[in-house]
Design a protein around this motif. Sequence first.
Motif, short mmCIF file in Angstrom:
data_model
loop_
_atom_site.label_atom_id
_atom_site.label_comp_id
_atom_site.label_asym_id
_atom_site.label_seq_id
_atom_site.Cartn_x
_atom_site.Cartn_y
_atom_site.Cartn_z
N GLN A 204 3.00 20.50 12.11
CA GLN A 204 3.17 19.58 11.11
C GLN A 204 3.67 20.23 9.57
O GLN A 204 3.77 21.35 9.56
CB GLN A 204 1.54 18.96 10.84
CG GLN A 204 0.56 20.15 10.27
CD GLN A 204 -0.72 19.74 10.40
OE1 GLN A 204 -1.16 18.82 10.52
NE2 GLN A 204 -1.70 20.33 9.56
N PHE A 205 3.99 19.36 8.81
CA PHE A 205 4.58 19.68 7.61
C PHE A 205 4.08 18.86 6.44
O PHE A 205 3.53 17.75 6.84
CB PHE A 205 6.10 19.87 7.29
CG PHE A 205 6.73 18.47 7.72
CD1 PHE A 205 7.19 17.73 6.57
CD2 PHE A 205 7.30 18.04 9.01
CE1 PHE A 205 7.89 16.56 6.76
CE2 PHE A 205 7.86 17.06 9.23
CZ PHE A 205 8.28 16.19 8.07
N MET A 206 4.13 19.23 5.17
CA MET A 206 3.65 18.26 4.08
C MET A 206 4.91 17.38 3.70
O MET A 206 5.96 18.22 3.55
CB MET A 206 3.02 19.14 3.19
CG MET A 206 1.71 19.85 3.46
SD MET A 206 0.38 18.55 4.08
CE MET A 206 0.31 17.61 2.52
N THR A 207 4.75 16.44 3.19
CA THR A 207 5.70 15.54 2.81
C THR A 207 5.21 14.44 1.42
O THR A 207 3.99 14.41 1.27
CB THR A 207 6.50 14.64 3.94
OG1 THR A 207 7.52 14.28 3.36
CG2 THR A 207 5.52 13.45 4.10
N THR A 208 5.97 14.07 0.85
CA THR A 208 5.72 12.83 -0.05
C THR A 208 6.68 11.65 0.34
O THR A 208 7.75 11.72 0.52
CB THR A 208 6.15 13.23 -1.62
OG1 THR A 208 5.52 14.56 -1.79
CG2 THR A 208 5.75 12.18 -2.49
N LEU A 209 5.73 10.49 0.19
CA LEU A 209 6.41 9.21 0.43
C LEU A 209 7.36 8.93 -0.75
O LEU A 209 6.99 9.14 -2.08
CB LEU A 209 5.24 7.88 0.50
CG LEU A 209 4.23 8.25 1.57
CD1 LEU A 209 3.61 7.00 1.92
CD2 LEU A 209 4.91 8.79 3.05
N LEU B 58 10.39 2.69 5.65
CA LEU B 58 9.54 3.78 4.85
C LEU B 58 10.44 5.06 4.65
O LEU B 58 10.74 5.54 5.61
CB LEU B 58 8.25 4.11 5.61
CG LEU B 58 7.38 5.19 4.61
CD1 LEU B 58 7.15 4.92 3.21
CD2 LEU B 58 6.25 5.50 5.65
N TYR B 59 10.65 5.41 3.67
CA TYR B 59 11.43 6.79 3.31
C TYR B 59 10.41 7.83 2.98
O TYR B 59 9.56 7.40 1.96
CB TYR B 59 12.39 6.55 2.11
CG TYR B 59 13.37 5.31 2.63
CD1 TYR B 59 14.84 5.93 3.27
CD2 TYR B 59 13.21 4.14 2.36
CE1 TYR B 59 15.60 4.95 3.83
CE2 TYR B 59 14.22 3.27 2.50
CZ TYR B 59 15.36 3.51 3.36
OH TYR B 59 16.21 2.88 3.94
N PHE B 60 10.46 9.11 3.24
CA PHE B 60 9.74 10.23 2.94
C PHE B 60 10.58 11.49 2.89
O PHE B 60 11.73 11.65 3.65
CB PHE B 60 8.55 10.43 3.71
CG PHE B 60 8.96 10.74 5.21
CD1 PHE B 60 8.76 11.80 5.78
CD2 PHE B 60 9.18 9.47 5.92
CE1 PHE B 60 8.93 12.23 6.95
CE2 PHE B 60 9.52 9.97 7.52
CZ PHE B 60 9.45 11.09 7.75
N MET C 76 0.86 -1.22 -0.10
CA MET C 76 0.12 -0.09 0.05
C MET C 76 0.81 1.34 0.05
O MET C 76 0.73 2.12 -0.79
CB MET C 76 -0.93 -0.18 1.33
CG MET C 76 -1.59 1.20 1.32
SD MET C 76 -2.63 1.27 2.85
CE MET C 76 -3.97 0.02 2.82
N LEU C 77 1.80 1.39 0.83
CA LEU C 77 2.69 2.69 0.93
C LEU C 77 3.57 2.78 -0.24
O LEU C 77 3.94 3.87 -0.48
CB LEU C 77 3.33 2.44 2.33
CG LEU C 77 2.74 2.47 3.70
CD1 LEU C 77 3.46 2.75 4.88
CD2 LEU C 77 1.64 3.52 3.57
#
Length: 248
Positions: free
Chosen positions: A48-53, A63-65, A27-28
Motif C-alpha cells: 500500500q501507499f499513501m495518497t491525497t484525493l 476520481l483523481y488522486f 463526499m469525495l
Amino acid sequence: MSHPAPLADSDFEDRFLIVGQTPIRFMLAGYARDAVGFSVRLGTAETQFMTTLLGVDADKGRLYFDYSGSPEMNRLALSADHLVFAGRPEGIHVQFQTPAPVEARFDGGRAFSVPLPRQVLRLQRRESFRIDLPQARPVQLSASLPGGGTLSLPLHDLSVAGLGLTAGVLPETLLEDVVLARGRFLLPDEVQPTLVDLRIRHLTEQTARNGQRQWRIGCAFVDLPVAEEHRLQRYIVRIEHERRELLG
C-alpha cells in the motif's frame, strides 16, 4: 485473509454505506478540497501507499488522486486487480474500492484516475459497527498491566474503535483511563495476531445469566495502525455478512 463481501442487509447498508453517485461525488470532492490523506492497498496484497484525493470530474464520473513517490509502486498500482482506499477524515473511518487506475493529468500534473466507487463505507465515531464474539471459543487478549504483570481476558465484542472484555475479578491496577500496552489477540481463521494498545474507557459490574457477578471492560484502541484497522474491518464485515446470511 478475508476481504469485504457484498452486504445484503438494508439496515446495515443504510447505517454505514453511502450509495448513489451524487452523495459519493460530493463526499469525495470535499475530501479532495480538504486534502484528506488516504492509504491505497493494491488488490488483495498487503502492499500500500499513501495518497491525497485531488478532485472529482462529475461529468465523466472519475476520481483523481496523487501519484506515489515510488515509480515501482505506481507501476504496481496500474497492474493491480483493484484498489482499496481507507482514511480517517475527522476521525471517521472511510473506505471504498475501485478498479485499477489509469494514468491521467490533473491541473497540469501527473495523476491517477479511477471511476467513482459505487458505494463508500463510512463508520461514524460513535456508531462503529460492533460484533459480539463467540464465547464457546473465546478470543483471548493478552496485554501488559501498569506496574508489571500480564492481563489475559476473553473478548466479548469488537469494533474498529475498540473492544469489550469480560472479567470475573478486576486486577487492582485496572482503572479507567489506564493504558494497556502491547496487547495482542488472534481472531478465528487468522494466522497473524492483531497487535494493539488499549485505553480503559469504562468498568461495569454486571450479573451473568448464571447469577455470578462479572465485569465488562470497555477499551478504545490507541493509535491503531492502519494495517490492523483494515484487517479488523475486513473481519467485522465478513462476520456480519455471514451472520445475516444464516438468519436468512
